[in-house]
Design an enzyme around this catalytic site. Structure first.
Site, mmCIF file in Angstrom:
data_model
loop_
_atom_site.group_PDB
_atom_site.id
_atom_site.type_symbol
_atom_site.label_atom_id
_atom_site.label_comp_id
_atom_site.label_asym_id
_atom_site.label_seq_id
_atom_site.Cartn_x
_atom_site.Cartn_y
_atom_site.Cartn_z
ATOM 1 N N ASP A 10 0.832 -1.201 0.000
ATOM 2 C CA ASP A 10 0.000 0.000 0.000
ATOM 3 C C ASP A 10 0.875 1.262 0.000
ATOM 4 O OD1 ASP A 10 -2.411 1.337 -0.052
ATOM 5 O OD2 ASP A 10 -2.690 1.288 2.113
ATOM 6 N N HIS A 27 2.164 3.133 -9.148
ATOM 7 C CA HIS A 27 1.963 1.694 -9.381
ATOM 8 C C HIS A 27 3.103 1.136 -10.238
ATOM 9 C CE1 HIS A 27 -1.844 1.947 -7.418
ATOM 10 N NE2 HIS A 27 -2.371 2.745 -8.336
ATOM 11 N N ASN A 58 -10.883 -3.054 -5.083
ATOM 12 C CA ASN A 58 -10.203 -2.010 -5.873
ATOM 13 C C ASN A 58 -10.907 -1.723 -7.206
ATOM 14 O OD1 ASN A 58 -6.907 -2.997 -4.694
ATOM 15 N ND2 ASN A 58 -8.131 -1.261 -4.034
HETATM 16 C C1 IPE Z 1 -5.139 -2.767 0.057
HETATM 17 O O1 IPE Z 1 -4.904 -1.415 -0.211
HETATM 18 C C2 IPE Z 1 -5.178 -3.547 -1.220
HETATM 19 C C3 IPE Z 1 -3.901 -3.686 -1.915
HETATM 20 C C4 IPE Z 1 -2.744 -3.286 -1.473
HETATM 21 C C5 IPE Z 1 -3.987 -4.349 -3.189
HETATM 22 P P1 IPE Z 1 -6.123 -0.388 -0.333
HETATM 23 O O2 IPE Z 1 -5.502 0.953 -0.543
HETATM 24 O O3 IPE Z 1 -7.073 -0.858 -1.348
HETATM 25 O O4 IPE Z 1 -6.775 -0.522 1.114
HETATM 26 P P2 IPE Z 1 -7.788 0.431 1.869
HETATM 27 O O5 IPE Z 1 -8.867 0.838 0.898
HETATM 28 O O6 IPE Z 1 -7.020 1.623 2.337
HETATM 29 O O7 IPE Z 1 -8.275 -0.388 3.021
HETATM 30 C C1 IPE Z 2 -1.724 0.114 -3.228
HETATM 31 O O1 IPE Z 2 -1.463 1.467 -3.370
HETATM 32 C C2 IPE Z 2 -1.924 -0.589 -4.545
HETATM 33 C C3 IPE Z 2 -3.332 -0.888 -4.843
HETATM 34 C C4 IPE Z 2 -4.316 -0.839 -3.978
HETATM 35 C C5 IPE Z 2 -3.639 -1.253 -6.204
HETATM 36 P P1 IPE Z 2 -2.637 2.521 -3.359
HETATM 37 O O2 IPE Z 2 -3.041 2.799 -4.751
HETATM 38 O O3 IPE Z 2 -3.741 2.107 -2.448
HETATM 39 O O4 IPE Z 2 -1.885 3.777 -2.752
HETATM 40 P P2 IPE Z 2 -2.470 4.824 -1.713
HETATM 41 O O5 IPE Z 2 -2.926 4.043 -0.522
HETATM 42 O O6 IPE Z 2 -3.576 5.541 -2.394
HETATM 43 O O7 IPE Z 2 -1.299 5.700 -1.423
HETATM 44 MG MG MG Z 3 -4.153 2.411 -0.464
#
Ligand code: IPE
Ligand code: IPE
Ligand code: MG
Length: 245
Positions: A10, A27, A58
């Protein structure tokens, strides 16, 4: 040393925003970190690494981000598979395949086929993965298979999960500062050690990883029971001594 380390990757979006880049750039950089993580963990004897790349929730993100993540992973899997294969890495997808774009579906299927017999370390890519969906899917398949309810135990149930090929994670690391599981490995994490770091995923480096593995090594896992040192703390130095009544 843990046998199975799982990562909730994350913080990619915030990492990008901090440098005034579009979220998708986060990403892109994030996915490039995975190979470095394997290079750190494989020599230490870790046999399974699971990375949470895209959750069943997601899909609720803006369509251009969903498409972007899909493209980033298709490209990464296609371009890194040869390398990983040379490094004797087995690649396994954990999650649903039905809703993946054709490009990603094909890239993952090719990677799984090519690397199926590799033995150094297994990389599980959790893409369109959700713990609840996984459990429901297992229930459906158990019923369809006509399994006698009296024979359903934890061992059988585990064999119906996407992770049937590997042991439960010893350690789950979440980057990005949030302290929650976000539907990751709900069944498998029953006794996993958790580590939360505020480091954003693209910034997680070998030094921090080695340090947190050392921390893991000093933890006492009890699985609900008591260890000898919990029962007889004064005897910790001597294993031969028997406690006095
Ligand atoms: C968790 O991250 C899922 C992945 C890392 C793939 P999210 O960014 O989706 O989690 P939440 O929404 O903050 O719980
Ligand atoms: C985690 O990074 C990867 C996925 C959930 C696909 P995020 O995209 O959730 O990154 P933040 O949490 O918004 O920084
Ligand atoms: Mg996130």
């Amino acid at each position: 040393m843990p046998i199975h380390v799982a990562f909730i990757m994350d913080g990619n979006g915030r990492w990008a925003q901090k440098q005034n880049l579009p979220r998708i750039a986060g990403h892109e950089v994030g996915v490039q970190r995975i190979q470095g993580i394997l290079e750190t963990l494989a020599p230490l004897g870790v046999k399974f690494v699971t990375v949470y790349a895209f959750s069943t929730e997601n899909w609720a993100r803006p369509q251009d981000e969903v498409d972007g993540i899909m493209d980033v992973f298709s490209e990464a899997v296609a371009s890194h598979t040869e390398d990983l294969h040379r490094e004797n890495v087995r690649i396994v997808h954990v999650g649903r395949t039905e809703n993946l774009g054709t490009e990603l579906k094909n890239a993952v299927a090719d990677a799984e086929r090519l690397t199926a017999n590799n033995t150094r370390i297994t990389l599980n890519i959790a893409f369109d993965y959700g713990g609840r969906a996984e459990i429901l899917e297992a229930v459906r398949r158990i019923i369809k298979d006509g399994i006698n309810p009296d024979t359903i135990d934890e061992e059988l149930f585990s064999r119906y999960l996407f992770t049937a090929h590997c042991p439960n994670p010893d350690l789950i690391i979440r980057t990005g500062g949030e302290q929650r599981i976000s539907n990751f490995l709900l069944w498998q994490s029953a006794y996993s050690e958790m580590h939360y770091t505020s480091t954003l995923w693209p910034d997680l480096d070998a030094a921090e990883l080695v340090q947190l593995l050392e921390d893991f090594g000093s933890r006492r896992r009890r699985y609900g029971a008591l260890n000898a040192e919990d029962q007889f703390p004064e005897d910790e130095a001597s294993e031969t001594q028997t406690p006095q009544e």
